[in-house]
Design an enzyme around this catalytic site. Structure first.
Site, PDB file in Angstrom:
ATOM      1  N   TYR A  55      40.521  33.515  40.953  1.00  0.00           N
ATOM      2  CA  TYR A  55      39.609  33.861  42.068  1.00  0.00           C
ATOM      3  C   TYR A  55      39.353  32.654  42.983  1.00  0.00           C
ATOM      4  O   TYR A  55      39.108  32.841  44.180  1.00  0.00           O
ATOM      5  CB  TYR A  55      38.317  34.509  41.543  1.00  0.00           C
ATOM      6  CG  TYR A  55      38.619  35.913  41.058  1.00  0.00           C
ATOM      7  CD1 TYR A  55      38.762  36.967  41.962  1.00  0.00           C
ATOM      8  CD2 TYR A  55      38.876  36.173  39.720  1.00  0.00           C
ATOM      9  CE1 TYR A  55      39.113  38.238  41.544  1.00  0.00           C
ATOM     10  CE2 TYR A  55      39.232  37.445  39.285  1.00  0.00           C
ATOM     11  CZ  TYR A  55      39.351  38.466  40.200  1.00  0.00           C
ATOM     12  OH  TYR A  55      39.710  39.730  39.784  1.00  0.00           O
ATOM     13  N   GLN A  88      36.423  48.555  49.044  1.00  0.00           N
ATOM     14  CA  GLN A  88      36.798  48.100  47.701  1.00  0.00           C
ATOM     15  C   GLN A  88      37.246  46.641  47.760  1.00  0.00           C
ATOM     16  O   GLN A  88      37.542  46.035  46.742  1.00  0.00           O
ATOM     17  CB  GLN A  88      37.938  48.962  47.160  1.00  0.00           C
ATOM     18  CG  GLN A  88      37.554  50.418  46.975  1.00  0.00           C
ATOM     19  CD  GLN A  88      38.790  51.292  46.806  1.00  0.00           C
ATOM     20  OE1 GLN A  88      39.300  51.453  45.708  1.00  0.00           O
ATOM     21  NE2 GLN A  88      39.276  51.842  47.898  1.00  0.00           N
ATOM     22  N   ASN A  89      37.315  46.110  48.981  1.00  0.00           N
ATOM     23  CA  ASN A  89      37.838  44.750  49.148  1.00  0.00           C
ATOM     24  C   ASN A  89      36.768  43.714  48.858  1.00  0.00           C
ATOM     25  O   ASN A  89      35.601  43.886  49.198  1.00  0.00           O
ATOM     26  CB  ASN A  89      38.360  44.559  50.576  1.00  0.00           C
ATOM     27  CG  ASN A  89      39.495  45.517  50.888  1.00  0.00           C
ATOM     28  OD1 ASN A  89      40.084  46.079  49.978  1.00  0.00           O
ATOM     29  ND2 ASN A  89      39.793  45.699  52.154  1.00  0.00           N
ATOM     30  N   ASP A  91      37.222  40.678  50.099  1.00  0.00           N
ATOM     31  CA  ASP A  91      37.254  39.730  51.225  1.00  0.00           C
ATOM     32  C   ASP A  91      36.085  40.003  52.173  1.00  0.00           C
ATOM     33  O   ASP A  91      35.393  41.014  52.059  1.00  0.00           O
ATOM     34  CB  ASP A  91      38.616  39.795  51.949  1.00  0.00           C
ATOM     35  CG  ASP A  91      38.856  41.120  52.681  1.00  0.00           C
ATOM     36  OD1 ASP A  91      37.999  41.532  53.478  1.00  0.00           O
ATOM     37  OD2 ASP A  91      39.923  41.739  52.464  1.00  0.00           O
ATOM     38  N   HIS A 106      33.395  46.548  44.891  1.00  0.00           N
ATOM     39  CA  HIS A 106      34.022  45.749  43.832  1.00  0.00           C
ATOM     40  C   HIS A 106      33.654  44.269  43.888  1.00  0.00           C
ATOM     41  O   HIS A 106      34.351  43.434  43.325  1.00  0.00           O
ATOM     42  CB  HIS A 106      35.553  45.933  43.876  1.00  0.00           C
ATOM     43  CG  HIS A 106      35.975  47.333  43.544  1.00  0.00           C
ATOM     44  ND1 HIS A 106      37.225  47.850  43.819  1.00  0.00           N
ATOM     45  CD2 HIS A 106      35.290  48.361  42.958  1.00  0.00           C
ATOM     46  CE1 HIS A 106      37.293  49.113  43.420  1.00  0.00           C
ATOM     47  NE2 HIS A 106      36.129  49.447  42.900  1.00  0.00           N
ATOM     48  N   SER A 174      45.073  53.241  47.942  1.00  0.00           N
ATOM     49  CA  SER A 174      45.949  54.183  47.237  1.00  0.00           C
ATOM     50  C   SER A 174      45.134  55.217  46.455  1.00  0.00           C
ATOM     51  O   SER A 174      45.699  56.129  45.870  1.00  0.00           O
ATOM     52  CB  SER A 174      46.869  53.420  46.280  1.00  0.00           C
ATOM     53  OG  SER A 174      46.095  52.735  45.311  1.00  0.00           O
TER      54      SER A 174
HETATM   55  N1  APR Z   1      47.796  49.446  56.672  1.00  0.00           N
HETATM   56  C1  APR Z   1      47.198  50.448  55.958  1.00  0.00           C
HETATM   57  N2  APR Z   1      47.485  50.676  54.669  1.00  0.00           N
HETATM   58  C2  APR Z   1      48.384  49.885  54.076  1.00  0.00           C
HETATM   59  C3  APR Z   1      49.034  48.821  54.740  1.00  0.00           C
HETATM   60  C4  APR Z   1      48.695  48.618  56.112  1.00  0.00           C
HETATM   61  N3  APR Z   1      49.241  47.644  56.844  1.00  0.00           N
HETATM   62  N4  APR Z   1      49.859  48.216  53.865  1.00  0.00           N
HETATM   63  C5  APR Z   1      49.734  48.861  52.687  1.00  0.00           C
HETATM   64  N5  APR Z   1      48.837  49.865  52.814  1.00  0.00           N
HETATM   65  C6  APR Z   1      48.375  50.844  51.831  1.00  0.00           C
HETATM   66  C7  APR Z   1      49.331  51.133  50.697  1.00  0.00           C
HETATM   67  O1  APR Z   1      50.294  52.123  51.100  1.00  0.00           O
HETATM   68  C8  APR Z   1      48.380  51.639  49.624  1.00  0.00           C
HETATM   69  O2  APR Z   1      48.165  53.033  49.723  1.00  0.00           O
HETATM   70  O3  APR Z   1      47.215  50.319  51.223  1.00  0.00           O
HETATM   71  C9  APR Z   1      47.066  50.904  49.929  1.00  0.00           C
HETATM   72  C10 APR Z   1      46.756  49.779  48.973  1.00  0.00           C
HETATM   73  O4  APR Z   1      46.532  50.311  47.705  1.00  0.00           O
HETATM   74  P1  APR Z   1      46.176  49.370  46.458  1.00  0.00           P
HETATM   75  O5  APR Z   1      47.089  48.181  46.447  1.00  0.00           O
HETATM   76  O6  APR Z   1      46.154  50.239  45.259  1.00  0.00           O
HETATM   77  O7  APR Z   1      44.713  48.812  46.824  1.00  0.00           O
HETATM   78  P2  APR Z   1      43.294  49.517  46.666  1.00  0.00           P
HETATM   79  O8  APR Z   1      43.406  50.992  46.790  1.00  0.00           O
HETATM   80  O9  APR Z   1      42.375  48.801  47.575  1.00  0.00           O
HETATM   81  O10 APR Z   1      42.942  49.138  45.172  1.00  0.00           O
HETATM   82  C11 APR Z   1      41.697  49.545  44.648  1.00  0.00           C
HETATM   83  O11 APR Z   1      42.073  48.368  42.624  1.00  0.00           O
HETATM   84  O12 APR Z   1      42.892  46.516  41.599  1.00  0.00           O
HETATM   85  C12 APR Z   1      41.750  47.139  41.984  1.00  0.00           C
HETATM   86  O13 APR Z   1      39.637  46.245  42.394  1.00  0.00           O
HETATM   87  C13 APR Z   1      40.937  46.327  42.947  1.00  0.00           C
HETATM   88  O14 APR Z   1      39.668  47.063  44.876  1.00  0.00           O
HETATM   89  C14 APR Z   1      40.920  47.152  44.201  1.00  0.00           C
HETATM   90  C15 APR Z   1      41.163  48.554  43.665  1.00  0.00           C
END
Ligand code: APR
Length: 228
Positions: A55, A88-89, A91, A106, A174
């Site tokens: 982190y 969920q970010n 940042d 989160h 996702s």
């Molecule tokens: N613009 C929009 N969406 C995008 C882009 C972009 N430029 N690039 C990628 N994506 C999409 C992907 O297609 C995917 O559906 O962003 C999504 C990211 O999904 P994850 O990586 O699963 O992230 P997230 O859903 O935020 O994860 C949830 O999981 O690991 C834990 O705590 C962590 O907050 C996080 C949580």
């Protein structure tokens, strides 16, 4: 006239164009790290130094990233709507883009707390946490993050927000991680739901308007459509 209410549910994808890795894409963070080691409460008790370092790296990286057009358009919606961002970010790019009401489901990269009950939360900015650093109660200082295996304390507040939304915008997530992924089902049945993502997200058993674009492009399209 009362302003309509928008709830934005954002995930890693909204920050992707700012150069922050998503978690589950092919070049995502979890390709390079074992989730259980660096993002679970068990991982913390097994190897707190490793997690502190992980982190510290994310926080140091963040200092040099900038909000992108999607974050800015989310903030700009406030001129026309009542807006709550549920992210969920970890940042701080929504803050730096100018959004005022943000729920970090989160946790936050720029904060630290005691490992004892996650109390004594403090702002640490972008500086590293030292392995021997203590919180005000004398317990070890840890990142203020909600790890797998931990409760999501702001979930109730997020549910209350989404229950009163006229419009829900889901961008860059996702929808793999619960309870956050279930939030959209608390939206009123007549709420308009928009999903912005370049890829298909988890099947959603509600009617949504899908905008298959990156966050910057999709948010611009949607902003122009909503602010006519
Ligand atoms: N613009 C929009 N969406 C995008 C882009 C972009 N430029 N690039 C990628 N994506 C999409 C992907 O297609 C995917 O559906 O962003 C999504 C990211 O999904 P994850 O990586 O699963 O992230 P997230 O859903 O935020 O994860 C949830 O999981 O690991 C834990 O705590 C962590 O907050 C996080 C949580």
């Amino acid at each position: 006239m009362n302003k309509q209410k928008i709830v934005v549910l954002s995930g890693a994808g909204i920050s992707a164009e700012s150069g922050i890795s998503t978690f589950r894409d092919s070049d995502g963070l979890w390709e390079n790290y074992d989730v259980q080691e660096v993002a679970s409460i068990d991982g913390w008790y097994k190897n707190p130094d490793l997690m502190t370092r992980f982190y510290n790296e994310r926080r140091a990286e963040l200092e040099h990233k900038q909000p992108n057009e999607a974050h800015r358009l989310v903030a700009a919606l406030e001129e026309h709507f009542k807006v709550t961002v549920v992210t969920q970010n970890i940042d701080d790019l929504h803050e730096r883009a100018g959004s005022h009401h943000i729920i970090h489901l989160h946790g936050e990269a720029t904060k630290a707390c005691s490992e004892n009950g996650k109390r004594f939360v403090q702002d640490i900015g972008y500086r590293p946490i030292a392995n021997d650093e203590k919180a005000q109660d004398g317990a070890r200082l840890r990142p203020f993050i909600v790890w797998f295996g931990e409760a999501v304390p702001l979930m109730d507040e997020a549910v209350r927000e989404i229950e009163t939304a006229d419009i829900v915008i889901i961008v860059g997530t996702s929808l793999n991680v619960y309870p956050a992924a279930g939030l959209l089902y608390y939206a009123p049945s007549d709420a308009q739901i928009y999903v912005i993502d370049p890829k298909e997200v988890q099947p959603i058993s509600r009617h949504v308007h899908f905008i298959k674009e990156k966050a910057t492009v999709g948010m611009r399209q949607l902003y122009d459509q909503l602010v006519k």
